[in-house]
Design an enzyme around this catalytic site. Structure first.
Site, mmCIF file in Angstrom:
data_model
loop_
_atom_site.group_PDB
_atom_site.id
_atom_site.type_symbol
_atom_site.label_atom_id
_atom_site.label_comp_id
_atom_site.label_asym_id
_atom_site.label_seq_id
_atom_site.Cartn_x
_atom_site.Cartn_y
_atom_site.Cartn_z
ATOM 1 N N GLU A 65 91.072 60.194 8.149
ATOM 2 C CA GLU A 65 90.580 59.075 7.337
ATOM 3 C C GLU A 65 91.683 58.328 6.592
ATOM 4 O O GLU A 65 91.685 58.260 5.349
ATOM 5 C CB GLU A 65 89.544 59.585 6.335
ATOM 6 N N GLU A 108 83.394 64.129 12.183
ATOM 7 C CA GLU A 108 82.622 64.563 10.998
ATOM 8 C C GLU A 108 81.303 63.817 10.899
ATOM 9 O O GLU A 108 81.247 62.614 11.164
ATOM 10 C CB GLU A 108 83.380 64.282 9.686
#
Ligand code: GAL
Length: 455
Positions: free
Chosen positions: A185, A369
């Site tokens: 991320e 995720e």
């Protein structure tokens, strides 16, 4: 008599409803070989990451909710064999986890062979249990020494990151790791660390985001090339990607051009600000009157073998003159939300997968995720099924998603929120370190074993 008739009619009605339901119930089968997976990160579960910048950050009063610190976390460092069995018990094929740079290279150029041995044993334990490891090299944390040099802004970081990737590959990865994530991320890291100042290094100046973004892009590409060179040298097949956090940004009013413009800007910068340069070779951030960056970066194009997708929620964007940017991020009115207040929006999962597929036709996608904070395990099961149904739809329409990692294997240290949010398929009692499979964990176990579910 009348009573009897009414009961029979009611019975018939129920039967018809039930049959209708049964007729409509469908088994959503996933493609053969689909990789069910669970995910964690080192700092959030291992404990005592004392040589890292996050460790220092947590000691500053007011940074973490309720004054908590990661401390022993889930004590995973001392429980790898038991935790590997927990993963195996879920019936999943793959486990995504991160190795901790601050433990492997606690001081510049000094490699900690005990830590390396630890991860070697972890890989061997996973492989012995029939679980394929997926390694993340950077999941939000830095060794202290590197943070002191300037983190992503330091010009030596791309080489330092590639050298670290090389050590991890040759000493740990060569034991059997095919899938690699360089950075988790990057845009979340950029926003929280350099824009809102909520996470290390704690800067809050939009004009300064170009340097860390450039550093991350160059570091990712340097590690990508290094890993591939090493793999090629010893004839191994590896795949390297990034775990992108993708959120839906919808305008508050569909007819307000400012809301629409801002929602599109959020999408452009937050969702694709890291991905786009890897496609075009140009790092661009343009916000009128605020920031204008347009820079060519060498050697970064084509450095994603697959696209990693972390999907959680959507934000509603509203023009607000008094706010910076100038926009407000809202939660859809009346929407169901998780324990941390994020909208539960399964359809967004499908929408983001479509967006990825349009940008990268034919490139494999891995869900790195997806999950929810739900301490009472009241809605995680439904969350799971609703999101997997959207994923199934995307796959059915030809979008090449190869696997799904649920966040998370177990409850863990949720960064600035501390230990309060509970994301685990296993709950963790932090006083005893006892792990207990939640009802939703049992559901996930069934889904992964049957490679699908009834809907
Ligand atoms: C992601 C992050 C994870 C975890 C998760 C749940 O953004 O990669 O480390 O914290 O969110 O909030």
């Amino acid at each position: 008599m009348l009573m009897k008739l009414a009961t029979s009619l009611l019975f018939l009605l129920l039967l018809t409803l039930n049959l209708a339901h049964a007729e409509h119930a469908k088994f959503l089968a996933f493609p053969e070989g689909f990789k069910w997976c669970v995910a964690t990160s080192a700092h959030q579960i291992e404990g005592y990451n004392t040589e890292s910048d996050w460790w220092d950050w947590e000691q500053i009063p007011g940074k973490i909710k309720n004054g908590e610190t990661s401390g022993a976390a889930c004590d995973h460092w001392n429980r790898v064999p038991q935790d590997t069995l927990l993963i195996k018990n879920l019936g999943v094929k793959q486990y995504r986890f991160s190795v901790e740079w601050a433990k492997i290279e606690p001081r510049e150029g000094q490699w900690d062979f005990e830590a390396i041995l630890h991860y070697q044993l972890e890989i061997l334990a996973l492989r012995a249990a029939g679980i394929e490891p997926m390694i993340t090299l950077h999941h939000f944390t830095f060794p202290r020494w590197l943070r002191e040099k300037g983190g992503w802004e330091w010009e030596g970081t791309p080489e330092a990151f590639a050298a670290y990737a090389e050590k991890v590959y040759t000493l740990i990865g060569a034991l059997g790791v095919r899938d690699w994530i360089t950075i988790n991320e990057p845009m979340v890291h950029l926003v929280l660390g350099y824009l809102s100042g909520m996470e290390p290094p704690g800067y809050a100046d939009i004009k300064k985001v170009a340097a860390p973004l450039r550093g991350m892009l160059l570091s990712h590409a340097a590690a990508y090339r290094r890993l591939h060179r090493l793999a090629q040298e010893n004839g191994r097949d590896i795949r390297v990607g990034v775990a992108h956090h993708l959120r839906v940004f919808d305008p508050h009013s569909k007819i307000n051009p400012l809301d629409r413009y801002l929602a599109a800007k959020f999408d452009e910068i937050f969702n694709w600000g890291f991905d786009e340069p890897l496609t075009t070779g140009r790092m661009k951030i343009k916000i009128p009157f605020t920031i204008h960056v347009d820079e060519r970066l060498p050697g970064i194009v084509g450095t994603q073998d697959f696209i990693g997708v972390n999907y959680y929620t959507r934000d509603i964007i509203k023009f607000a003159l008094k706010k910076p940017l100038p926009a407000e991020m809202l939660v859809k009115e009346g929407a169901a939300t998780t324990d941390v207040g994020w909208e539960i929006y399964p359809k967004g999962f499908y929408r983001m997968l479509r967006a990825v597929a349009e940008r990268h036709p034919g490139v494999p996608i891995v869900i790195t995720e997806n999950g929810t904070a739900d301490s009472r395990d009241a809605f995680r099961g439904e969350f799971l099924k609703d999101h997997l149904a959207q994923l199934h739809r995307a796959i059915h329409e030809g979008i090449p998603v190869e696997g799904y990692c649920h966040w998370s294997l177990m409850d863990n240290f949720e960064w600035i929120y501390g230990f309060e949010p509970r994301f685990g398929l296993y709950s963790v009692d932090y006083a005893t370190q006892k792990r207990t499979l939640r009802e939703s964990g049992r559901l996930y176990q069934q889904i992964s074993r049957e490679n699908g579910f009834w809907r």
